[in-house]
Write an enzyme that holds these catalytic residues in place. Sequence first.
Site, PDB file in Angstrom:
ATOM      1  N   ASN A   9       1.661   2.759   4.231  1.00 45.59           N
ATOM      2  CA  ASN A   9       2.137   2.410   3.082  1.00 45.59           C
ATOM      3  C   ASN A   9       1.175   1.961   2.312  1.00 45.59           C
ATOM      4  O   ASN A   9       0.419   0.786   2.573  1.00 45.59           O
ATOM      5  CB  ASN A   9       3.094   1.093   3.615  1.00 45.59           C
ATOM      6  CG  ASN A   9       3.840   0.218   2.107  1.00 45.59           C
ATOM      7  OD1 ASN A   9       3.510   0.833   0.937  1.00 45.59           O
ATOM      8  ND2 ASN A   9       4.535  -0.424   2.417  1.00 45.59           N
ATOM      9  N   TRP A  10       0.811   2.688   1.259  1.00 43.74           N
ATOM     10  CA  TRP A  10      -0.315   2.339   0.324  1.00 43.74           C
ATOM     11  C   TRP A  10      -0.234   1.108  -0.542  1.00 43.74           C
ATOM     12  O   TRP A  10      -0.943   0.889  -1.109  1.00 43.74           O
ATOM     13  CB  TRP A  10      -0.599   3.549  -0.503  1.00 43.74           C
ATOM     14  CG  TRP A  10      -1.148   4.750   0.305  1.00 43.74           C
ATOM     15  CD1 TRP A  10      -1.579   4.833   1.569  1.00 43.74           C
ATOM     16  CD2 TRP A  10      -1.652   6.072  -0.060  1.00 43.74           C
ATOM     17  NE1 TRP A  10      -1.950   6.114   1.894  1.00 43.74           N
ATOM     18  CE2 TRP A  10      -2.260   6.777   0.826  1.00 43.74           C
ATOM     19  CE3 TRP A  10      -1.750   6.681  -1.510  1.00 43.74           C
ATOM     20  CZ2 TRP A  10      -2.426   8.087   0.624  1.00 43.74           C
ATOM     21  CZ3 TRP A  10      -2.112   7.724  -1.856  1.00 43.74           C
ATOM     22  CH2 TRP A  10      -2.643   8.674  -0.731  1.00 43.74           C
ATOM     23  N   LYS A  11       1.031   0.922  -0.694  1.00 45.29           N
ATOM     24  CA  LYS A  11       1.623  -0.414  -1.656  1.00 45.29           C
ATOM     25  C   LYS A  11       1.030  -0.059  -2.749  1.00 45.29           C
ATOM     26  O   LYS A  11       0.927   1.274  -3.155  1.00 45.29           O
ATOM     27  CB  LYS A  11       1.160  -1.592  -1.040  1.00 45.29           C
ATOM     28  CG  LYS A  11       1.735  -1.823   0.435  1.00 45.29           C
ATOM     29  CD  LYS A  11       1.385  -3.015   1.100  1.00 45.29           C
ATOM     30  CE  LYS A  11       1.906  -3.285   2.435  1.00 45.29           C
ATOM     31  NZ  LYS A  11       1.880  -4.591   3.032  1.00 45.29           N
ATOM     32  N   HIS A  97      11.390  -3.383   2.325  1.00 48.03           N
ATOM     33  CA  HIS A  97      10.198  -4.140   2.712  1.00 48.03           C
ATOM     34  C   HIS A  97      10.348  -5.386   2.323  1.00 48.03           C
ATOM     35  O   HIS A  97      10.627  -5.609   1.138  1.00 48.03           O
ATOM     36  CB  HIS A  97       8.889  -3.322   2.107  1.00 48.03           C
ATOM     37  CG  HIS A  97       7.699  -3.855   2.702  1.00 48.03           C
ATOM     38  ND1 HIS A  97       6.870  -4.785   2.381  1.00 48.03           N
ATOM     39  CD2 HIS A  97       7.059  -3.014   3.486  1.00 48.03           C
ATOM     40  CE1 HIS A  97       5.884  -4.978   3.050  1.00 48.03           C
ATOM     41  NE2 HIS A  97       5.980  -3.774   3.582  1.00 48.03           N
ATOM     42  N   GLU A  99       8.136  -7.279   0.906  1.00 44.15           N
ATOM     43  CA  GLU A  99       7.477  -7.612  -0.296  1.00 44.15           C
ATOM     44  C   GLU A  99       8.449  -7.239  -1.375  1.00 44.15           C
ATOM     45  O   GLU A  99       8.541  -8.174  -2.369  1.00 44.15           O
ATOM     46  CB  GLU A  99       6.192  -6.664  -0.434  1.00 44.15           C
ATOM     47  CG  GLU A  99       5.071  -7.461   0.391  1.00 44.15           C
ATOM     48  CD  GLU A  99       4.143  -6.430   0.683  1.00 44.15           C
ATOM     49  OE1 GLU A  99       3.935  -5.254   0.081  1.00 44.15           O
ATOM     50  OE2 GLU A  99       3.411  -6.634   1.599  1.00 44.15           O
ATOM     51  N   GLU A 169       8.609  -5.417  10.994  1.00 43.62           N
ATOM     52  CA  GLU A 169       7.544  -5.958  10.165  1.00 43.62           C
ATOM     53  C   GLU A 169       7.742  -7.508  10.012  1.00 43.62           C
ATOM     54  O   GLU A 169       8.206  -7.861   9.153  1.00 43.62           O
ATOM     55  CB  GLU A 169       7.416  -5.238   8.489  1.00 43.62           C
ATOM     56  CG  GLU A 169       7.147  -3.625   8.767  1.00 43.62           C
ATOM     57  CD  GLU A 169       6.386  -3.223   7.634  1.00 43.62           C
ATOM     58  OE1 GLU A 169       5.464  -2.596   7.889  1.00 43.62           O
ATOM     59  OE2 GLU A 169       6.439  -3.513   6.499  1.00 43.62           O
ATOM     60  N   GLY A 175      -0.396  -8.061   6.442  1.00 45.27           N
ATOM     61  CA  GLY A 175      -1.626  -8.410   5.480  1.00 45.27           C
ATOM     62  C   GLY A 175      -2.371  -9.565   5.813  1.00 45.27           C
ATOM     63  O   GLY A 175      -3.095 -10.108   5.297  1.00 45.27           O
ATOM     64  N   SER A 215      -0.666  -5.902  10.186  1.00 44.53           N
ATOM     65  CA  SER A 215      -1.880  -5.915  10.562  1.00 44.53           C
ATOM     66  C   SER A 215      -2.260  -4.916  11.901  1.00 44.53           C
ATOM     67  O   SER A 215      -3.131  -5.223  12.753  1.00 44.53           O
ATOM     68  CB  SER A 215      -2.305  -7.360  11.088  1.00 44.53           C
ATOM     69  OG  SER A 215      -2.061  -8.056  10.028  1.00 44.53           O
ATOM     70  N   GLY A 236      -0.280  -0.775   6.799  1.00 47.45           N
ATOM     71  CA  GLY A 236      -0.564  -1.183   5.047  1.00 47.45           C
ATOM     72  C   GLY A 236      -2.056  -1.160   4.960  1.00 47.45           C
ATOM     73  O   GLY A 236      -2.609   0.291   4.816  1.00 47.45           O
ATOM     74  N   GLY A 237      -2.828  -1.867   4.863  1.00 42.62           N
ATOM     75  CA  GLY A 237      -4.366  -2.223   4.750  1.00 42.62           C
ATOM     76  C   GLY A 237      -5.163  -0.933   5.321  1.00 42.62           C
ATOM     77  O   GLY A 237      -5.986  -0.177   4.613  1.00 42.62           O
TER      78      GLY A 237
HETATM   79  P1  13P Z   1      -0.615  -4.350   6.688  1.00 44.30           P
HETATM   80  O1  13P Z   1      -0.836  -3.377   7.873  1.00 44.30           O
HETATM   81  O2  13P Z   1      -1.612  -4.571   5.631  1.00 44.30           O
HETATM   82  O3  13P Z   1      -0.327  -5.599   7.578  1.00 44.30           O
HETATM   83  O4  13P Z   1       0.843  -4.156   6.105  1.00 44.30           O
HETATM   84  C1  13P Z   1       2.001  -3.722   6.872  1.00 44.30           C
HETATM   85  C2  13P Z   1       2.943  -3.239   6.017  1.00 44.30           C
HETATM   86  O5  13P Z   1       3.502  -4.215   5.331  1.00 44.30           O
HETATM   87  C3  13P Z   1       3.365  -1.898   5.886  1.00 44.30           C
HETATM   88  O6  13P Z   1       4.447  -1.694   5.021  1.00 44.30           O
END
Ligand code: 13P
Length: 252
Positions: A9-11, A97, A99, A169, A175, A215, A236-237
Amino acid sequence: MRQKIVAGNWKCNTTLQEGIELAKAVDATVAEKGARDVVVILGTPFTHITKVVEAINTGRIGVAAQNCASEAKGAYTGEVSAAMVKSTGAEYVILGHSERRQYYGETSGILNKKLALALENGLTPIYCCGEALEVREAGAQNEFVKQQLAETVFTLSPEDFKKIVIAYEPIWAIGTGRTATSAQAQEMHAFLRGTIAEKYGKEIADGTSILYGGSCNPKNAKELFANPDVDGGLIGGASLKAEDFIEIINAY
Ligand code: 13P
C-alpha cells in the site's frame, strides 16, 4: 480462494515516475526470484494505476487502488469510481483503511456502498479492520473488530463474501514501528476466522485470505507469515523500497 498474498500500500507516496520505477523493480525481481505461490499486489495512487499496469509484464503482479467512490458516477468532483478503477486494469481495491476512516470520515454506511460497487464492477475488495491502542489496552479488540465486520462485510451474501480479502491492521502498529507480536497476530487472525466461520460456515472461513498489516518489514515478515491463520501482509512503508518488499514476498 485462500491464497498467500503480499500487497503493498503505497499510500500518498511516489510521483508517477518514481512509482513506475518501483513497479518495474518489483516486477523484475519477482520474475527472477519471487516466491511462485505468492500473489503480489501493488496498491498505487489512482494517478499511477494505468502506467503501473503497463509497466509490469510478468503477469505475476496485480494492481490495487487504495479507495473508490461510494457513488457509481455523476457530479462528485474529485472522486474516482469503481468502474473507472476497473477500466484501468486494476483488479483490487483497498477499502476501509483506518487512515480513510480516521481522516476522511469513512463510516460503515459509506464502506457498504463502496463494497457493493467494487464487487459489482468485478474488483476484489481488500477490506481493512483493526483497533486503536485504547481499545487494545482495554482488552476489547476482539469485540471491536467483530463489530466492524458485522456492520460491513457481514452484510454481504456468502457468494460475495467469498470474493473479498480481509486485512487486519491494528492502528497502533501502522507506521509506528511497533508490530503486533507473532502471537498477537495469530490470536486475532484465528479469532477473525472463527467469527467468519460462525457467520458463513467453516468452509468459507477456511477459504478466506486474512492479511496482517502494521509495521511489517523484512525482519519480522517470516515469523508473522509462519502463523497458520496469517495469509500474508498488507505492507505500507516497506513496500516503497523494492528490495525490502521483495524480501517480504520471499519471507514465505
Ligand atoms: P506500515 O507498514 O507503514 O505500518 O503501514 C501498514 C498499512 O497501513 C498498510 O495498509
